[in-house]
Write an enzyme that holds these catalytic residues in place. Structure first.
Site, PDB file in Angstrom:
ATOM      1  CB  THR A  24     128.286  18.270  53.405  1.00 60.39           C
ATOM      2  OG1 THR A  24     128.459  19.071  54.630  1.00 60.39           O
ATOM      3  CG2 THR A  24     129.316  18.081  52.296  1.00 60.39           C
ATOM      4  CG  ASP A  45     123.258  32.558  59.357  1.00 62.40           C
ATOM      5  OD1 ASP A  45     123.778  32.819  60.458  1.00 62.40           O
ATOM      6  OD2 ASP A  45     124.086  31.922  58.589  1.00 62.40           O
TER       7      ASP A  45
HETATM    8  C1  PRP Z   1     123.285  27.514  62.548  1.00 59.91           C
HETATM    9  C2  PRP Z   1     122.165  27.300  63.776  1.00 59.91           C
HETATM   10  C3  PRP Z   1     122.723  25.699  63.992  1.00 59.91           C
HETATM   11  C4  PRP Z   1     122.484  25.352  62.773  1.00 59.91           C
HETATM   12  C5  PRP Z   1     121.074  24.446  62.476  1.00 59.91           C
HETATM   13  O1  PRP Z   1     124.672  27.214  62.940  1.00 59.91           O
HETATM   14  O2  PRP Z   1     122.692  28.288  64.621  1.00 59.91           O
HETATM   15  O3  PRP Z   1     123.670  25.676  64.970  1.00 59.91           O
HETATM   16  O4  PRP Z   1     122.800  26.150  61.869  1.00 59.91           O
HETATM   17  O5  PRP Z   1     121.113  23.838  61.318  1.00 59.91           O
HETATM   18  P1  PRP Z   1     120.940  22.265  61.196  1.00 59.91           P
HETATM   19  O6  PRP Z   1     119.678  22.082  62.155  1.00 59.91           O
HETATM   20  O7  PRP Z   1     120.658  22.109  59.718  1.00 59.91           O
HETATM   21  O8  PRP Z   1     122.225  21.631  61.651  1.00 59.91           O
HETATM   22  P2  PRP Z   1     125.710  27.577  61.563  1.00 59.91           P
HETATM   23  O9  PRP Z   1     126.179  26.491  61.382  1.00 59.91           O
HETATM   24  O10 PRP Z   1     125.264  28.720  60.764  1.00 59.91           O
HETATM   25  O11 PRP Z   1     126.885  28.501  62.768  1.00 59.91           O
HETATM   26  P3  PRP Z   1     127.112  29.699  63.509  1.00 59.91           P
HETATM   27  O12 PRP Z   1     126.036  29.406  64.740  1.00 59.91           O
HETATM   28  O13 PRP Z   1     128.449  29.874  63.865  1.00 59.91           O
HETATM   29  O14 PRP Z   1     126.437  30.980  62.740  1.00 59.91           O
HETATM   30  N1  URA Z   2     120.707  28.222  60.620  1.00 61.16           N
HETATM   31  C1  URA Z   2     120.183  29.390  60.622  1.00 61.16           C
HETATM   32  O1  URA Z   2     120.907  30.261  61.345  1.00 61.16           O
HETATM   33  N2  URA Z   2     118.994  29.645  60.092  1.00 61.16           N
HETATM   34  C2  URA Z   2     118.511  28.807  59.552  1.00 61.16           C
HETATM   35  O2  URA Z   2     117.154  29.061  58.816  1.00 61.16           O
HETATM   36  C3  URA Z   2     119.000  27.401  59.279  1.00 61.16           C
HETATM   37  C4  URA Z   2     120.116  27.253  59.971  1.00 61.16           C
END
Ligand code: PRP
Ligand code: URA
Length: 212
Positions: free
Chosen positions: A111, A203
């Site tokens: 989502t 990521d």
């Molecule tokens: C990533 C990043 C942010 C988020 C950004 O975290 O570190 O928290 O995605 O995306 P958004 O602006 O669309 O919300 P992720 O959910 O991959 O988790 P992680 O930090 O545990 O890898």
């Molecule tokens: N979270 C990440 O870590 N990278 C992206 O590009 C978007 C969300």
């Protein structure tokens, strides 16, 4: 009408150089983590540029004088887990007395909505300036949700600091929280069909912790 939040893009050559190294798909985890630390240290210098100063009398070995010291509110750093952790040590190396809270959020892969799983903040956070940390501002959902959690707990002086921001994320964070200024090292082109920032750096959490 509430004042529109500002966006600060740090164009210091060292920040730009290091972010380019982070973007490179061939940069290994160890180096990526070191670079995230270094970029965060440099960003801390810029994010704290508007800290208020007050006069203090100090006696040097030569004579007494009136000099400047940082005054006003104390700082708290709040990384959004997990990737925000990669920005904490760099920031602490230049603002070592900041307290550190944590907000656990992940972006649901289906989502793309943020899901909260943890929140632990310093008790006196409401009286501090909070620097919220997350390297990536993509759709803005995670950052906006984290700011809402902070506000629900009485914290209203918030700066959001990321390494790469997408225009969509900036727009969404400011739509929900126009009072929060955004500090970043780069504003990228946009989001791809998987809601990843392009060109981005992939990521951030996986690259910091070597999980992929
Ligand atoms: C990533 C990043 C942010 C988020 C950004 O975290 O570190 O928290 O995605 O995306 P958004 O602006 O669309 O919300 P992720 O959910 O991959 O988790 P992680 O930090 O545990 O890898
Ligand atoms: N979270 C990440 O870590 N990278 C992206 O590009 C978007 C969300």
């Amino acid at each position: 009408m509430a004042e529109q939040g500002k966006v600060f893009v740090f164009d210091h050559p060292l920040i730009q150089h290091k972010v380019t190294r982070m973007r490179d798909v061939n940069t290994p985890t160890k180096e990526f983590r070191e670079l995230a630390n270094e970029v965060s240290l440099l960003m801390a210098y810029e994010v704290t540029r508007d800290l208020p100063l007050s006069d203090v009398e100090v006696e040097t070995p030569v004579q007494k004088g009136v000099f400047k010291e940082v005054s006003g509110k104390k700082l708290a750093l709040v990384p959004i887990l997990r990737a925000g952790l990669g920005m904490v040590d760099g920031m602490l190396s230049i603002i070592p007395s900041a307290k550190v809270g944590h907000i656990g959020l992940y972006r649901d892969p289906e989502t793309v909505e943020p899901v909260e799983y943890y929140c632990k903040l310093p008790e006196d956070s409401a009286s501090r300036t909070v620097i919220l940390l997350d390297p990536m501002l993509a759709t803005g959902g995670s950052a906006a949700a984290a700011v809402s959690f902070l506000k629900e707990r009485g914290i209203n002086d918030i700066k959001f600091c990321c390494i790469i921001a997408a225009p969509e994320g900036i727009q969404e964070l400011h739509r929900q929280h126009p009072d929060v200024n955004i500090y970043c090292a780069a504003e990228d082109e946009g989001l791809n069909e998987h809601f990843y920032i392009y060109p981005g750096l992939g990521d951030a959490g996986d690259r910091l912790f070597g999980t992929k």
